[in-house]
Design a protein around this motif. Structure first.
Motif, PDB file in Angstrom:
ATOM      1  N   MET A   1       0.841  -1.178   0.000  1.00  0.00           N
ATOM      2  CA  MET A   1       0.000   0.000   0.000  1.00  0.00           C
ATOM      3  C   MET A   1       0.892   1.248   0.000  1.00  0.00           C
ATOM      4  N   MET A   2       0.483   2.259  -0.745  1.00  0.00           N
ATOM      5  CA  MET A   2       1.252   3.507  -0.816  1.00  0.00           C
ATOM      6  C   MET A   2       1.112   4.285   0.497  1.00  0.00           C
ATOM      7  N   LYS A   3       2.200   4.884   0.915  1.00  0.00           N
ATOM      8  CA  LYS A   3       2.216   5.709   2.129  1.00  0.00           C
ATOM      9  C   LYS A   3       2.177   7.184   1.755  1.00  0.00           C
ATOM     10  N   CYS A   4       1.657   7.990   2.671  1.00  0.00           N
ATOM     11  CA  CYS A   4       1.579   9.436   2.457  1.00  0.00           C
ATOM     12  C   CYS A   4       2.989  10.026   2.460  1.00  0.00           C
ATOM     13  N   TYR A   5       3.325  10.737   1.398  1.00  0.00           N
ATOM     14  CA  TYR A   5       4.646  11.347   1.246  1.00  0.00           C
ATOM     15  C   TYR A   5       4.889  12.395   2.323  1.00  0.00           C
ATOM     16  N   ASP A   6       3.906  13.254   2.579  1.00  0.00           N
ATOM     17  CA  ASP A   6       4.081  14.324   3.565  1.00  0.00           C
ATOM     18  C   ASP A   6       4.223  13.761   4.974  1.00  0.00           C
TER      19      ASP A   6
ATOM     20  N   GLU B   1       1.509   6.867   7.435  1.00  0.00           N
ATOM     21  CA  GLU B   1       0.059   6.897   7.213  1.00  0.00           C
ATOM     22  C   GLU B   1      -0.190   6.456   5.784  1.00  0.00           C
ATOM     23  N   GLU B   2      -1.225   5.657   5.573  1.00  0.00           N
ATOM     24  CA  GLU B   2      -1.531   5.201   4.225  1.00  0.00           C
ATOM     25  C   GLU B   2      -2.121   6.335   3.394  1.00  0.00           C
ATOM     26  N   ALA B   3      -1.742   6.374   2.135  1.00  0.00           N
ATOM     27  CA  ALA B   3      -2.258   7.386   1.210  1.00  0.00           C
ATOM     28  C   ALA B   3      -3.649   6.968   0.736  1.00  0.00           C
ATOM     29  N   SER B   4      -4.525   7.946   0.600  1.00  0.00           N
ATOM     30  CA  SER B   4      -5.870   7.665   0.098  1.00  0.00           C
ATOM     31  C   SER B   4      -6.116   8.336  -1.245  1.00  0.00           C
TER      32      SER B   4
ATOM     33  N   LEU C   1      -1.038  10.907  -0.851  1.00  0.00           N
ATOM     34  CA  LEU C   1      -1.393  11.760   0.285  1.00  0.00           C
ATOM     35  C   LEU C   1      -2.486  11.118   1.131  1.00  0.00           C
ATOM     36  N   CYS C   2      -2.390  11.308   2.442  1.00  0.00           N
ATOM     37  CA  CYS C   2      -3.472  10.883   3.332  1.00  0.00           C
ATOM     38  C   CYS C   2      -4.552  11.966   3.314  1.00  0.00           C
ATOM     39  N   SER C   3      -5.674  11.685   3.942  1.00  0.00           N
ATOM     40  CA  SER C   3      -6.773  12.661   3.911  1.00  0.00           C
ATOM     41  C   SER C   3      -6.423  13.956   4.648  1.00  0.00           C
TER      42      SER C   3
END
Length: 72
Positions: free
Chosen positions: A1-6, A14-17, A27-29
């Protein structure tokens, strides 16, 4: 699963959505900024617009560095 870059830059995982439509960062929410994309169909003078724009997402960096320039 892709992770949030920021989040990764902040030392969090945090997982990217969503994906930034400009640079492609995951990016996450919490880090995604939703911007409406106006959609129109037809040729002038018979152009019709959707009542609601389509959502697209941008990261803070791209939002700060592209939207202001485009509005000038």
């Amino acid at each position: 699963m892709m992770k949030c870059y920021d989040c990764a830059e902040e030392g969090k995982t945090e997982e990217a959505s969503v994906v930034c439509i400009v640079c492609g960062k995951g990016l996450c929410s919490a880090h995604a900024k939703e911007m409406p994309l106006q959609v129109s169909v037809g040729k002038p003078p018979n152009v019709k617009h959707l009542h609601k724009g389509l959502p697209h997402f941008m990261c803070n960096y791209c939002l700060e560095n592209t939207v202001e320039d485009a509005c000038v």
